[in-house]
Design a protein around this motif. Sequence first.
Motif, PDB file in Angstrom:
ATOM      1  N   ALA A 160       0.975  -8.259  -9.615  1.00  0.00           N
ATOM      2  CA  ALA A 160       0.146  -7.402  -8.770  1.00  0.00           C
ATOM      3  C   ALA A 160      -1.213  -8.048  -8.567  1.00  0.00           C
ATOM      4  CB  ALA A 160      -0.022  -6.035  -9.424  1.00  0.00           C
ATOM      5  N   GLY A 161      -1.698  -8.026  -7.348  1.00  0.00           N
ATOM      6  CA  GLY A 161      -2.994  -8.624  -7.023  1.00  0.00           C
ATOM      7  C   GLY A 161      -2.878  -9.975  -6.363  1.00  0.00           C
ATOM      8  N   GLU A 162      -1.702 -10.610  -6.438  1.00  0.00           N
ATOM      9  CA  GLU A 162      -1.517 -11.887  -5.773  1.00  0.00           C
ATOM     10  C   GLU A 162      -1.329 -11.666  -4.270  1.00  0.00           C
ATOM     11  OE1 GLU A 162      -1.693 -14.923  -7.058  1.00  0.00           O
ATOM     12  OE2 GLU A 162      -2.185 -14.081  -9.021  1.00  0.00           O
ATOM     13  N   PRO A 163      -2.054 -12.424  -3.425  1.00  0.00           N
ATOM     14  CA  PRO A 163      -1.952 -12.202  -1.981  1.00  0.00           C
ATOM     15  C   PRO A 163      -0.634 -12.697  -1.405  1.00  0.00           C
ATOM     16  CG  PRO A 163      -3.362 -14.093  -2.439  1.00  0.00           C
ATOM     17  CD  PRO A 163      -3.030 -13.470  -3.766  1.00  0.00           C
ATOM     18  N   GLY A 164      -0.211 -12.053  -0.321  1.00  0.00           N
ATOM     19  CA  GLY A 164       1.002 -12.448   0.377  1.00  0.00           C
ATOM     20  C   GLY A 164       1.277 -11.493   1.520  1.00  0.00           C
ATOM     21  N   PRO A 165       2.318 -11.741   2.308  1.00  0.00           N
ATOM     22  CA  PRO A 165       2.665 -10.825   3.409  1.00  0.00           C
ATOM     23  C   PRO A 165       3.099  -9.465   2.860  1.00  0.00           C
ATOM     24  CG  PRO A 165       3.750 -12.964   3.652  1.00  0.00           C
ATOM     25  CD  PRO A 165       3.191 -12.922   2.267  1.00  0.00           C
ATOM     26  N   GLU A 166       2.561  -8.393   3.422  1.00  0.00           N
ATOM     27  CA  GLU A 166       2.887  -7.041   3.008  1.00  0.00           C
ATOM     28  C   GLU A 166       3.121  -6.177   4.250  1.00  0.00           C
ATOM     29  OE1 GLU A 166       3.335  -6.065  -0.012  1.00  0.00           O
ATOM     30  OE2 GLU A 166       2.430  -7.651  -1.211  1.00  0.00           O
ATOM     31  N   ASP A 167       3.806  -5.059   4.048  1.00  0.00           N
ATOM     32  CA  ASP A 167       4.021  -4.095   5.122  1.00  0.00           C
ATOM     33  C   ASP A 167       2.904  -3.063   5.115  1.00  0.00           C
ATOM     34  OD1 ASP A 167       6.421  -5.260   5.934  1.00  0.00           O
ATOM     35  OD2 ASP A 167       7.570  -4.128   4.453  1.00  0.00           O
ATOM     36  N   ALA A 168       2.328  -2.809   6.293  1.00  0.00           N
ATOM     37  CA  ALA A 168       1.290  -1.794   6.443  1.00  0.00           C
ATOM     38  C   ALA A 168       1.796  -0.692   7.358  1.00  0.00           C
ATOM     39  CB  ALA A 168       0.014  -2.409   7.016  1.00  0.00           C
ATOM     40  N   VAL A 169       1.296   0.541   7.142  1.00  0.00           N
ATOM     41  CA  VAL A 169       1.640   1.685   7.976  1.00  0.00           C
ATOM     42  C   VAL A 169       0.350   2.399   8.366  1.00  0.00           C
ATOM     43  CG1 VAL A 169       2.863   3.881   8.135  1.00  0.00           C
ATOM     44  CG2 VAL A 169       3.861   1.995   6.839  1.00  0.00           C
ATOM     45  N   ASP A 170       0.170   2.637   9.667  1.00  0.00           N
ATOM     46  CA  ASP A 170      -0.959   3.415  10.169  1.00  0.00           C
ATOM     47  C   ASP A 170      -0.452   4.690  10.816  1.00  0.00           C
ATOM     48  OD1 ASP A 170      -2.836   1.591   9.372  1.00  0.00           O
ATOM     49  OD2 ASP A 170      -3.209   0.754  11.362  1.00  0.00           O
ATOM     50  N   LEU A 171      -1.140   5.799  10.575  1.00  0.00           N
ATOM     51  CA  LEU A 171      -0.897   7.053  11.279  1.00  0.00           C
ATOM     52  C   LEU A 171      -2.116   7.321  12.153  1.00  0.00           C
ATOM     53  CD1 LEU A 171       0.634   9.252   8.413  1.00  0.00           C
ATOM     54  CD2 LEU A 171       1.832   8.085  10.269  1.00  0.00           C
ATOM     55  N   LEU A 172      -1.933   7.224  13.458  1.00  0.00           N
ATOM     56  CA  LEU A 172      -3.033   7.328  14.409  1.00  0.00           C
ATOM     57  C   LEU A 172      -2.903   8.615  15.219  1.00  0.00           C
ATOM     58  CD1 LEU A 172      -2.894   3.644  15.756  1.00  0.00           C
ATOM     59  CD2 LEU A 172      -4.231   4.528  13.827  1.00  0.00           C
ATOM     60  N   PRO A 173      -4.012   9.321  15.484  1.00  0.00           N
ATOM     61  CA  PRO A 173      -3.948  10.544  16.300  1.00  0.00           C
ATOM     62  C   PRO A 173      -3.404  10.238  17.695  1.00  0.00           C
ATOM     63  CG  PRO A 173      -6.082  10.339  15.203  1.00  0.00           C
ATOM     64  CD  PRO A 173      -5.377   9.034  14.999  1.00  0.00           C
ATOM     65  N   PHE A 174      -2.555  11.139  18.192  1.00  0.00           N
ATOM     66  CA  PHE A 174      -1.931  10.963  19.500  1.00  0.00           C
ATOM     67  C   PHE A 174      -2.091  12.244  20.304  1.00  0.00           C
ATOM     68  CE2 PHE A 174       1.861  11.429  22.236  1.00  0.00           C
ATOM     69  CZ  PHE A 174       1.724  10.292  23.019  1.00  0.00           C
ATOM     70  N   ASP A 175      -2.597  12.120  21.519  1.00  0.00           N
ATOM     71  CA  ASP A 175      -2.763  13.255  22.420  1.00  0.00           C
ATOM     72  C   ASP A 175      -1.718  13.140  23.527  1.00  0.00           C
ATOM     73  OD1 ASP A 175      -3.481  15.239  24.153  1.00  0.00           O
ATOM     74  OD2 ASP A 175      -5.552  14.574  24.434  1.00  0.00           O
ATOM     75  N   PRO A 176      -0.710  14.031  23.541  1.00  0.00           N
ATOM     76  CA  PRO A 176       0.325  13.913  24.577  1.00  0.00           C
ATOM     77  C   PRO A 176      -0.194  14.104  25.992  1.00  0.00           C
ATOM     78  CG  PRO A 176       0.559  15.963  23.336  1.00  0.00           C
ATOM     79  CD  PRO A 176      -0.464  15.149  22.615  1.00  0.00           C
ATOM     80  N   MET A 177      -1.391  14.729  26.144  1.00  0.00           N
ATOM     81  CA  MET A 177      -1.975  14.903  27.461  1.00  0.00           C
ATOM     82  C   MET A 177      -2.716  13.648  27.926  1.00  0.00           C
ATOM     83  SD  MET A 177      -0.879  17.827  28.134  1.00  0.00           S
ATOM     84  CE  MET A 177      -1.752  18.080  29.682  1.00  0.00           C
ATOM     85  N   ALA A 178      -3.041  12.759  26.990  1.00  0.00           N
ATOM     86  CA  ALA A 178      -3.704  11.489  27.323  1.00  0.00           C
ATOM     87  C   ALA A 178      -3.086  10.406  26.451  1.00  0.00           C
ATOM     88  CB  ALA A 178      -5.215  11.585  27.102  1.00  0.00           C
ATOM     89  N   PRO A 179      -1.821  10.044  26.699  1.00  0.00           N
ATOM     90  CA  PRO A 179      -1.069   9.200  25.766  1.00  0.00           C
ATOM     91  C   PRO A 179      -1.480   7.734  25.753  1.00  0.00           C
ATOM     92  CG  PRO A 179       0.238   9.636  27.718  1.00  0.00           C
ATOM     93  CD  PRO A 179      -1.005  10.479  27.853  1.00  0.00           C
ATOM     94  N   THR A 180      -2.142   7.261  26.796  1.00  0.00           N
ATOM     95  CA  THR A 180      -2.390   5.818  26.930  1.00  0.00           C
ATOM     96  C   THR A 180      -3.259   5.260  25.820  1.00  0.00           C
ATOM     97  OG1 THR A 180      -2.154   5.998  29.327  1.00  0.00           O
ATOM     98  CG2 THR A 180      -3.222   4.021  28.474  1.00  0.00           C
ATOM     99  N   GLY A 181      -4.252   5.993  25.397  1.00  0.00           N
ATOM    100  CA  GLY A 181      -5.166   5.481  24.381  1.00  0.00           C
ATOM    101  C   GLY A 181      -6.465   4.989  24.986  1.00  0.00           C
ATOM    102  N   PRO A 182      -7.023   3.870  24.564  1.00  0.00           N
ATOM    103  CA  PRO A 182      -6.421   2.856  23.679  1.00  0.00           C
ATOM    104  C   PRO A 182      -6.443   3.238  22.197  1.00  0.00           C
ATOM    105  CG  PRO A 182      -8.653   2.221  24.249  1.00  0.00           C
ATOM    106  CD  PRO A 182      -8.369   3.481  25.030  1.00  0.00           C
ATOM    107  N   TYR A 183      -5.652   2.483  21.408  1.00  0.00           N
ATOM    108  CA  TYR A 183      -5.535   2.686  19.975  1.00  0.00           C
ATOM    109  C   TYR A 183      -5.923   1.392  19.264  1.00  0.00           C
ATOM    110  CZ  TYR A 183      -2.708   6.531  21.750  1.00  0.00           C
ATOM    111  OH  TYR A 183      -2.276   7.622  22.435  1.00  0.00           O
ATOM    112  N   ALA A 184      -6.210   1.517  17.970  1.00  0.00           N
ATOM    113  CA  ALA A 184      -6.568   0.338  17.184  1.00  0.00           C
ATOM    114  C   ALA A 184      -5.968   0.461  15.787  1.00  0.00           C
ATOM    115  CB  ALA A 184      -8.077   0.171  17.096  1.00  0.00           C
ATOM    116  N   LEU A 185      -5.322  -0.593  15.323  1.00  0.00           N
ATOM    117  CA  LEU A 185      -4.824  -0.649  13.955  1.00  0.00           C
ATOM    118  C   LEU A 185      -5.998  -0.669  12.996  1.00  0.00           C
ATOM    119  CD1 LEU A 185      -2.034  -3.359  14.415  1.00  0.00           C
ATOM    120  CD2 LEU A 185      -1.806  -0.861  14.571  1.00  0.00           C
ATOM    121  N   THR A 186      -5.765  -0.195  11.786  1.00  0.00           N
ATOM    122  CA  THR A 186      -6.847  -0.145  10.806  1.00  0.00           C
ATOM    123  C   THR A 186      -7.108  -1.498  10.156  1.00  0.00           C
ATOM    124  OG1 THR A 186      -5.318   0.506   9.042  1.00  0.00           O
ATOM    125  CG2 THR A 186      -6.380   2.270  10.285  1.00  0.00           C
TER     126      THR A 186
END
Length: 256
Positions: free
Chosen positions: A47-73
């Motif tokens: 643990a603590g050694e760097p390497g490729p990892e999987d990330a997950v972001d949960l971003l707010p989404f407005d169905p009335m204005a779906p385009t965004g733009p959005y940004a990963l964290t």
Amino acid sequence: MLLALQTAITALLGDSLPALFVGDGGVQTSYGLDSWTFDPNSADPVAGEPGPEDAVDLLPFDPMAPTGPYALTRPPYPGPKRVYLRSAVGDLIPLSPTELSWDLADAKAFSVLPRPGRELEDFNQLEVHYGVVAAGSSLKLLHQATLSLSAADDETAAQVAALALAVLLLNRDTLRQQAGFAFNGGSYQAIGSFKKLSFVAGTVNGTVATVNLTAELALRVERLLGEDEGLPIAQILSPGRPASGRKVDIDPMVQN
């Protein structure tokens, strides 16, 4: 950490048994004895050694204005990215690559271009899976909790105890889909996935039925590397020696 599972259980019972759980006088759910234990053998020894990892972001989404733009964290690692529409109850619908427009100048930025006819009104988040360079480790957890079902009368309490067990036993795939979570805090991320639900004991006391649950979860924890971490060595020089065009330039007089 059990809140996502509790929310998923409550939603599943309401969807599956609306005559009992929905409306005035419906059965009320509550939870107690929220505790957990860890599998001491599950922690990654590096643990603590760097390497490729999987990330997950949960971003707010407005169905009335779906385009965004959005940004990963976090800055993404080169590779595929998977983007899903996520509903309030955890339903996931994948977006195709043609419905996504990634910014060539900023790898974290993107827009959503829903295909014609795409139903959006039930969704309030985007769930994005992508790769990062990070330090990470995994843990296995066992959660213990008590589910209480409060009914209007003794007969309904006995009935709902049996039917709730049937719903939870026969819809485990739904719970797996809806009971996961992802928390972000600065450079740190914790991703939890629900694995298994077991029943330990239960009681029916008057109008209240209780079920003691044990839930198995997997927790992935990650730390995003700083700008000065995980970089390849560009050049090795002896102390005080000026930079040169060679990758390794060590003074031959240096003693071991």
